[in-house]
Design a protein around this motif. Structure first.
Motif, PDB file in Angstrom:
ATOM      1  N   SER A 178      22.943 -24.346  -0.626  1.00 27.47           N
ATOM      2  CA  SER A 178      22.837 -25.582   0.428  1.00 27.47           C
ATOM      3  C   SER A 178      23.561 -25.180   1.577  1.00 27.47           C
ATOM      4  CB  SER A 178      23.524 -26.753  -0.213  1.00 27.47           C
ATOM      5  OG  SER A 178      22.736 -27.182  -1.173  1.00 27.47           O
ATOM      6  N   GLY A 179      24.463 -23.971   1.604  1.00 30.41           N
ATOM      7  CA  GLY A 179      25.018 -23.651   2.862  1.00 30.41           C
ATOM      8  C   GLY A 179      26.279 -24.293   3.357  1.00 30.41           C
ATOM      9  N   LEU A 180      26.860 -24.835   2.035  1.00 34.26           N
ATOM     10  CA  LEU A 180      28.114 -25.865   2.519  1.00 34.26           C
ATOM     11  C   LEU A 180      29.235 -24.844   2.117  1.00 34.26           C
ATOM     12  CD1 LEU A 180      27.125 -29.143   1.076  1.00 34.26           C
ATOM     13  CD2 LEU A 180      27.280 -28.555   3.449  1.00 34.26           C
ATOM     14  N   ILE A 181      29.330 -23.868   1.214  1.00 31.33           N
ATOM     15  CA  ILE A 181      30.397 -22.938   0.886  1.00 31.33           C
ATOM     16  C   ILE A 181      30.150 -21.706   1.100  1.00 31.33           C
ATOM     17  CG2 ILE A 181      31.433 -24.623  -0.749  1.00 31.33           C
ATOM     18  CD1 ILE A 181      30.620 -22.616  -2.893  1.00 31.33           C
ATOM     19  N   ARG A 182      30.906 -20.726   1.401  1.00 31.13           N
ATOM     20  CA  ARG A 182      30.718 -19.181   1.481  1.00 31.13           C
ATOM     21  C   ARG A 182      31.310 -18.528   0.405  1.00 31.13           C
ATOM     22  NH1 ARG A 182      33.814 -19.597   5.561  1.00 31.13           N
ATOM     23  NH2 ARG A 182      32.044 -19.858   7.024  1.00 31.13           N
ATOM     24  N   ARG A 183      30.838 -17.751  -0.150  1.00 29.39           N
ATOM     25  CA  ARG A 183      31.008 -16.764  -1.372  1.00 29.39           C
ATOM     26  C   ARG A 183      31.379 -15.513  -0.867  1.00 29.39           C
ATOM     27  NH1 ARG A 183      29.202 -13.075  -5.119  1.00 29.39           N
ATOM     28  NH2 ARG A 183      30.079 -13.573  -7.161  1.00 29.39           N
ATOM     29  N   VAL A 184      32.614 -14.825  -0.832  1.00 25.15           N
ATOM     30  CA  VAL A 184      32.789 -13.370  -0.306  1.00 25.15           C
ATOM     31  C   VAL A 184      33.323 -12.548  -1.456  1.00 25.15           C
ATOM     32  CG1 VAL A 184      34.149 -11.907   1.059  1.00 25.15           C
ATOM     33  CG2 VAL A 184      33.359 -14.283   2.023  1.00 25.15           C
ATOM     34  N   GLN A 185      32.407 -11.652  -1.794  1.00 27.29           N
ATOM     35  CA  GLN A 185      32.914 -10.599  -2.824  1.00 27.29           C
ATOM     36  C   GLN A 185      33.417  -9.499  -2.422  1.00 27.29           C
ATOM     37  OE1 GLN A 185      29.804 -10.020  -5.966  1.00 27.29           O
ATOM     38  NE2 GLN A 185      30.888  -8.318  -6.607  1.00 27.29           N
ATOM     39  N   PRO A 194      37.543  -6.927  -9.677  1.00 29.06           N
ATOM     40  CA  PRO A 194      36.672  -7.590  -8.543  1.00 29.06           C
ATOM     41  C   PRO A 194      37.483  -8.865  -8.053  1.00 29.06           C
ATOM     42  CG  PRO A 194      35.181  -7.095 -10.656  1.00 29.06           C
ATOM     43  CD  PRO A 194      36.568  -6.703 -11.035  1.00 29.06           C
ATOM     44  N   ARG A 195      37.129  -9.337  -6.938  1.00 29.65           N
ATOM     45  CA  ARG A 195      37.637 -10.335  -6.387  1.00 29.65           C
ATOM     46  C   ARG A 195      36.642 -11.166  -5.541  1.00 29.65           C
ATOM     47  NH1 ARG A 195      41.109 -11.023  -1.279  1.00 29.65           N
ATOM     48  NH2 ARG A 195      40.506  -8.874  -0.832  1.00 29.65           N
ATOM     49  N   VAL A 196      36.651 -12.480  -5.820  1.00 28.09           N
ATOM     50  CA  VAL A 196      35.559 -13.522  -5.005  1.00 28.09           C
ATOM     51  C   VAL A 196      36.264 -14.520  -4.524  1.00 28.09           C
ATOM     52  CG1 VAL A 196      33.643 -14.737  -5.487  1.00 28.09           C
ATOM     53  CG2 VAL A 196      33.735 -12.521  -6.547  1.00 28.09           C
ATOM     54  N   GLU A 197      36.026 -14.703  -3.383  1.00 37.01           N
ATOM     55  CA  GLU A 197      36.799 -15.900  -2.681  1.00 37.01           C
ATOM     56  C   GLU A 197      35.733 -16.643  -2.269  1.00 37.01           C
ATOM     57  OE1 GLU A 197      40.696 -13.896  -1.085  1.00 37.01           O
ATOM     58  OE2 GLU A 197      39.347 -14.249   0.383  1.00 37.01           O
ATOM     59  N   TYR A 198      36.118 -18.192  -2.188  1.00 37.29           N
ATOM     60  CA  TYR A 198      35.370 -19.331  -1.992  1.00 37.29           C
ATOM     61  C   TYR A 198      35.941 -19.995  -0.649  1.00 37.29           C
ATOM     62  CZ  TYR A 198      32.553 -18.256  -6.130  1.00 37.29           C
ATOM     63  OH  TYR A 198      31.956 -17.609  -6.945  1.00 37.29           O
ATOM     64  N   SER A 199      35.137 -20.562   0.369  1.00 35.69           N
ATOM     65  CA  SER A 199      35.654 -21.066   1.475  1.00 35.69           C
ATOM     66  C   SER A 199      34.203 -22.080   1.916  1.00 35.69           C
ATOM     67  CB  SER A 199      36.319 -20.545   2.490  1.00 35.69           C
ATOM     68  OG  SER A 199      35.175 -19.465   2.921  1.00 35.69           O
ATOM     69  N   LEU A 200      34.868 -23.084   2.738  1.00 34.64           N
ATOM     70  CA  LEU A 200      33.905 -24.074   3.208  1.00 34.64           C
ATOM     71  C   LEU A 200      33.208 -23.281   4.548  1.00 34.64           C
ATOM     72  CD1 LEU A 200      35.762 -27.377   3.263  1.00 34.64           C
ATOM     73  CD2 LEU A 200      34.056 -26.643   1.977  1.00 34.64           C
ATOM     74  N   THR A 201      31.922 -23.433   4.751  1.00 30.45           N
ATOM     75  CA  THR A 201      31.271 -23.045   5.719  1.00 30.45           C
ATOM     76  C   THR A 201      31.298 -24.048   7.092  1.00 30.45           C
ATOM     77  OG1 THR A 201      29.050 -24.069   5.430  1.00 30.45           O
ATOM     78  CG2 THR A 201      29.494 -22.008   4.490  1.00 30.45           C
ATOM     79  N   LYS A 202      30.777 -23.720   7.953  1.00 27.61           N
ATOM     80  CA  LYS A 202      30.921 -24.843   9.263  1.00 27.61           C
ATOM     81  C   LYS A 202      30.140 -26.202   8.848  1.00 27.61           C
ATOM     82  CE  LYS A 202      33.254 -22.505  12.624  1.00 27.61           C
ATOM     83  NZ  LYS A 202      34.459 -22.915  12.833  1.00 27.61           N
ATOM     84  N   ALA A 216      22.126 -32.244  -1.355  1.00 29.17           N
ATOM     85  CA  ALA A 216      23.273 -31.341  -1.040  1.00 29.17           C
ATOM     86  C   ALA A 216      24.641 -31.604  -1.762  1.00 29.17           C
ATOM     87  CB  ALA A 216      23.408 -31.021   0.383  1.00 29.17           C
ATOM     88  N   ILE A 217      24.739 -32.569  -2.026  1.00 30.73           N
ATOM     89  CA  ILE A 217      26.135 -33.173  -2.637  1.00 30.73           C
ATOM     90  C   ILE A 217      26.016 -33.718  -4.112  1.00 30.73           C
ATOM     91  CG2 ILE A 217      27.398 -32.967  -0.570  1.00 30.73           C
ATOM     92  CD1 ILE A 217      27.490 -36.133  -0.753  1.00 30.73           C
ATOM     93  N   GLU A 218      24.713 -33.864  -4.557  1.00 31.61           N
ATOM     94  CA  GLU A 218      24.586 -34.652  -5.790  1.00 31.61           C
ATOM     95  C   GLU A 218      25.277 -33.922  -6.873  1.00 31.61           C
ATOM     96  OE1 GLU A 218      20.535 -34.817  -6.884  1.00 31.61           O
ATOM     97  OE2 GLU A 218      20.260 -32.753  -6.635  1.00 31.61           O
ATOM     98  N   GLY A 219      25.268 -34.825  -8.064  1.00 30.17           N
ATOM     99  CA  GLY A 219      26.370 -34.225  -9.086  1.00 30.17           C
ATOM    100  C   GLY A 219      27.832 -34.429  -9.190  1.00 30.17           C
ATOM    101  N   LYS A 220      28.301 -34.428 -10.381  1.00 32.39           N
ATOM    102  CA  LYS A 220      29.709 -34.966 -10.487  1.00 32.39           C
ATOM    103  C   LYS A 220      30.735 -34.047  -9.899  1.00 32.39           C
ATOM    104  CE  LYS A 220      32.742 -35.818 -14.381  1.00 32.39           C
ATOM    105  NZ  LYS A 220      32.673 -35.898 -16.044  1.00 32.39           N
ATOM    106  N   TRP A 221      30.415 -32.526  -9.731  1.00 30.07           N
ATOM    107  CA  TRP A 221      31.575 -31.766  -9.387  1.00 30.07           C
ATOM    108  C   TRP A 221      31.437 -31.041  -7.920  1.00 30.07           C
ATOM    109  CZ3 TRP A 221      35.109 -32.100 -12.742  1.00 30.07           C
ATOM    110  CH2 TRP A 221      34.867 -32.496 -14.064  1.00 30.07           C
ATOM    111  N   LYS A 222      30.181 -31.393  -7.138  1.00 33.18           N
ATOM    112  CA  LYS A 222      30.307 -30.617  -5.960  1.00 33.18           C
ATOM    113  C   LYS A 222      31.236 -31.320  -5.042  1.00 33.18           C
ATOM    114  CE  LYS A 222      25.380 -29.338  -6.218  1.00 33.18           C
ATOM    115  NZ  LYS A 222      23.972 -29.438  -5.853  1.00 33.18           N
ATOM    116  N   LEU A 223      31.531 -32.843  -4.875  1.00 32.41           N
ATOM    117  CA  LEU A 223      32.342 -33.132  -3.897  1.00 32.41           C
ATOM    118  C   LEU A 223      33.843 -32.891  -4.309  1.00 32.41           C
ATOM    119  CD1 LEU A 223      30.964 -36.759  -3.092  1.00 32.41           C
ATOM    120  CD2 LEU A 223      31.138 -34.768  -1.744  1.00 32.41           C
ATOM    121  N   PRO A 224      34.307 -32.992  -5.723  1.00 34.19           N
ATOM    122  CA  PRO A 224      35.390 -32.342  -5.968  1.00 34.19           C
ATOM    123  C   PRO A 224      35.710 -30.837  -5.562  1.00 34.19           C
ATOM    124  CG  PRO A 224      34.770 -33.577  -7.776  1.00 34.19           C
ATOM    125  CD  PRO A 224      33.459 -33.395  -6.783  1.00 34.19           C
TER     126      PRO A 224
END
Length: 110
Positions: free
Chosen positions: A68-75, A81-89, A22-30
């Motif tokens: 993976s269910g770790l972030i939420r995308r709201v359009q 157009p505006r899209v916002e990202y935030s953490l899920t529970k 779910a968190i593999e890769g260079k950029w997901k944790l940042p």
């Protein structure tokens, strides 16, 4: 004699493998860390907050984190157009682990 334990990232029944996938890769944790520190952000705000990430890597990492269910995308249906990202529970549950990782990193720096 004790059998050796073999680890495979492809093992869907292993909780460690599932977490690492779910968190593999260079950029997901940042990305998760920046959202943790700043709350809800738009795409360009995220891009500016993560030095060195390309548009392609940010877009693909965001899609994978959303899947993976770790972030939420709201359009928002606006012009422009505006899209916002935030953490899920589920993403927020990762924060204590990241705090411990940061503490461990501080010890390594010393």
């Amino acid at each position: 004699m004790k059998d050796k334990i073999i680890f495979s990232i492809e093992n869907d029944l292993c909780p460690v493998a599932s977490a690492l996938k779910a968190i593999e890769g260079k950029w997901k944790l940042p990305i998760i860390w920046v959202l943790c520190q700043n709350g809800t952000l738009r795409y360009n705000e995220l891009k500016k907050s993560i030095v060195g990430i390309t548009n392609m890597m940010l877009t693909s990492s965001l899609k994978e984190l959303e899947a993976s269910g770790l972030i939420r995308r709201v359009q928002f249906n606006e012009i422009p157009p505006r899209v916002e990202y935030s953490l899920t529970k589920a993403g927020e549950k990762l924060l204590p682990v990241l705090d411990e990782l940061a503490k461990w990193g501080e010890q390594l720096i010393k």
